[in-house]
Design a protein around this motif. Structure first.
Motif, PDB file in Angstrom:
ATOM      1  N   GLU A  32      13.035  38.030  42.126  1.00 43.61           N
ATOM      2  CA  GLU A  32      13.745  36.926  41.478  1.00 43.61           C
ATOM      3  C   GLU A  32      14.224  37.288  40.078  1.00 43.61           C
ATOM      4  O   GLU A  32      15.259  36.834  39.634  1.00 43.61           O
ATOM      5  CB  GLU A  32      12.828  35.699  41.401  1.00 43.61           C
ATOM      6  CG  GLU A  32      12.423  35.162  42.757  1.00 43.61           C
ATOM      7  CD  GLU A  32      13.569  34.551  43.545  1.00 43.61           C
ATOM      8  OE1 GLU A  32      14.553  34.097  42.921  1.00 43.61           O
ATOM      9  OE2 GLU A  32      13.482  34.555  44.784  1.00 43.61           O
ATOM     10  N   ASP A  33      13.443  38.099  39.360  1.00 38.98           N
ATOM     11  CA  ASP A  33      13.725  38.423  37.961  1.00 38.98           C
ATOM     12  C   ASP A  33      14.224  39.855  37.828  1.00 38.98           C
ATOM     13  O   ASP A  33      13.446  40.770  37.582  1.00 38.98           O
ATOM     14  CB  ASP A  33      12.466  38.212  37.114  1.00 38.98           C
ATOM     15  CG  ASP A  33      12.031  36.764  37.116  1.00 38.98           C
ATOM     16  OD1 ASP A  33      12.900  35.903  36.912  1.00 38.98           O
ATOM     17  OD2 ASP A  33      10.839  36.507  37.327  1.00 38.98           O
ATOM     18  N   TRP A  34      15.516  40.045  37.969  1.00 36.55           N
ATOM     19  CA  TRP A  34      16.099  41.379  37.958  1.00 36.55           C
ATOM     20  C   TRP A  34      15.915  42.099  36.630  1.00 36.55           C
ATOM     21  O   TRP A  34      15.855  43.327  36.588  1.00 36.55           O
ATOM     22  CB  TRP A  34      17.576  41.310  38.298  1.00 36.55           C
ATOM     23  CG  TRP A  34      17.903  41.018  39.717  1.00 36.55           C
ATOM     24  CD1 TRP A  34      17.086  40.480  40.673  1.00 36.55           C
ATOM     25  CD2 TRP A  34      19.147  41.236  40.358  1.00 36.55           C
ATOM     26  NE1 TRP A  34      17.751  40.349  41.854  1.00 36.55           N
ATOM     27  CE2 TRP A  34      19.036  40.804  41.690  1.00 36.55           C
ATOM     28  CE3 TRP A  34      20.360  41.748  39.932  1.00 36.55           C
ATOM     29  CZ2 TRP A  34      20.083  40.887  42.599  1.00 36.55           C
ATOM     30  CZ3 TRP A  34      21.418  41.817  40.830  1.00 36.55           C
ATOM     31  CH2 TRP A  34      21.265  41.400  42.154  1.00 36.55           C
ATOM     32  N   ASN A  94       6.400  43.878  42.736  1.00 39.16           N
ATOM     33  CA  ASN A  94       6.726  42.497  42.398  1.00 39.16           C
ATOM     34  C   ASN A  94       5.639  41.896  41.496  1.00 39.16           C
ATOM     35  O   ASN A  94       5.951  41.163  40.567  1.00 39.16           O
ATOM     36  CB  ASN A  94       6.918  41.652  43.656  1.00 39.16           C
ATOM     37  CG  ASN A  94       7.728  40.413  43.373  1.00 39.16           C
ATOM     38  OD1 ASN A  94       8.640  40.414  42.555  1.00 39.16           O
ATOM     39  ND2 ASN A  94       7.405  39.340  44.057  1.00 39.16           N
ATOM     40  N   GLN A  95       4.389  42.245  41.735  1.00 44.28           N
ATOM     41  CA  GLN A  95       3.304  41.775  40.861  1.00 44.28           C
ATOM     42  C   GLN A  95       3.480  42.338  39.450  1.00 44.28           C
ATOM     43  O   GLN A  95       3.266  41.635  38.457  1.00 44.28           O
ATOM     44  CB  GLN A  95       1.947  42.184  41.428  1.00 44.28           C
ATOM     45  CG  GLN A  95       1.574  41.418  42.676  1.00 44.28           C
ATOM     46  CD  GLN A  95       0.314  41.957  43.341  1.00 44.28           C
ATOM     47  OE1 GLN A  95      -0.250  42.974  42.912  1.00 44.28           O
ATOM     48  NE2 GLN A  95      -0.121  41.295  44.389  1.00 44.28           N
ATOM     49  N   ARG A  96       3.888  43.599  39.353  1.00 45.32           N
ATOM     50  CA  ARG A  96       4.141  44.216  38.041  1.00 45.32           C
ATOM     51  C   ARG A  96       5.303  43.523  37.338  1.00 45.32           C
ATOM     52  O   ARG A  96       5.262  43.286  36.128  1.00 45.32           O
ATOM     53  CB  ARG A  96       4.437  45.698  38.195  1.00 45.32           C
ATOM     54  CG  ARG A  96       3.248  46.510  38.602  1.00 45.32           C
ATOM     55  CD  ARG A  96       3.605  47.967  38.775  1.00 45.32           C
ATOM     56  NE  ARG A  96       2.487  48.717  39.283  1.00 45.32           N
ATOM     57  CZ  ARG A  96       2.585  49.714  40.140  1.00 45.32           C
ATOM     58  NH1 ARG A  96       3.771  50.123  40.563  1.00 45.32           N
ATOM     59  NH2 ARG A  96       1.513  50.346  40.563  1.00 45.32           N
ATOM     60  N   ALA A  99       4.149  40.260  35.987  1.00 44.45           N
ATOM     61  CA  ALA A  99       3.308  40.462  34.807  1.00 44.45           C
ATOM     62  C   ALA A  99       4.163  40.780  33.581  1.00 44.45           C
ATOM     63  O   ALA A  99       3.898  40.272  32.486  1.00 44.45           O
ATOM     64  CB  ALA A  99       2.312  41.592  35.069  1.00 44.45           C
ATOM     65  N   ARG A 100       5.212  41.615  33.742  1.00 42.86           N
ATOM     66  CA  ARG A 100       6.126  41.923  32.637  1.00 42.86           C
ATOM     67  C   ARG A 100       6.801  40.653  32.154  1.00 42.86           C
ATOM     68  O   ARG A 100       6.948  40.436  30.950  1.00 42.86           O
ATOM     69  CB  ARG A 100       7.191  42.915  33.073  1.00 42.86           C
ATOM     70  CG  ARG A 100       6.736  44.320  33.206  1.00 42.86           C
ATOM     71  CD  ARG A 100       7.894  45.209  33.581  1.00 42.86           C
ATOM     72  NE  ARG A 100       7.429  46.364  34.299  1.00 42.86           N
ATOM     73  CZ  ARG A 100       8.149  47.089  35.130  1.00 42.86           C
ATOM     74  NH1 ARG A 100       9.412  46.775  35.358  1.00 42.86           N
ATOM     75  NH2 ARG A 100       7.645  48.134  35.740  1.00 42.86           N
ATOM     76  N   ARG A 101       7.233  39.824  33.085  1.00 41.56           N
ATOM     77  CA  ARG A 101       7.926  38.584  32.742  1.00 41.56           C
ATOM     78  C   ARG A 101       6.991  37.655  31.963  1.00 41.56           C
ATOM     79  O   ARG A 101       7.379  37.083  30.957  1.00 41.56           O
ATOM     80  CB  ARG A 101       8.402  37.885  34.007  1.00 41.56           C
ATOM     81  CG  ARG A 101       9.147  36.586  33.733  1.00 41.56           C
ATOM     82  CD  ARG A 101       9.379  35.795  34.965  1.00 41.56           C
ATOM     83  NE  ARG A 101       8.079  35.337  35.449  1.00 41.56           N
ATOM     84  CZ  ARG A 101       7.892  34.783  36.633  1.00 41.56           C
ATOM     85  NH1 ARG A 101       8.890  34.643  37.465  1.00 41.56           N
ATOM     86  NH2 ARG A 101       6.695  34.374  37.001  1.00 41.56           N
TER      87      ARG A 101
END
Length: 104
Positions: A32-34, A94-96, A99-101
């Motif tokens: 979702e968060d490119w 995707n979990q990473r 976490a960055r977001r």
């Protein structure tokens, strides 16, 4: 038999492969968060077709545009959300990304 559509993404450089959603779906999730995908390996899909796989090497701050790095005979490629592409990543990546977001 279902007929797959052709997509305009420099047909000479991209092999369109029908995607049936079997094991690939179980191992990957829609990103979702490119803007947080830099460094991640992704599957580029449009509709039910897998267009290419590769690593994201740059993204805009708003997450609407990413660059897919050069890989083998495939040139570096600009991808935009507006063109209808979906990027799929492994569940771990995707979990990473999430976490960055959340840290940013």
């Amino acid at each position: 038999m279902e007929q797959e559509q052709e997509f305009d993404m420099n047909e000479a450089a991209i092999e369109t492969v029908p995607w049936r959603g079997s094991m690939a779906e179980a191992k990957t999730e829609l990103a979702e968060d490119w803007q947080f995908l830099v460094g991640c390996e992704v599957d580029v899909r449009r509709g039910r077709c897998l267009l290419r796989t590769g690593a994201i090497d740059a993204a805009t701050d708003d997450g609407n545009i990413v660059w897919l790095s050069r890989q083998g005979v495939h040139e570096r490629r600009l991808l935009t959300r507006a063109d209808g592409y979906d990027l799929w990543v492994t569940k771990l990546d995707n979990q990473r990304v999430l976490a960055r977001r959340d840290d940013g």
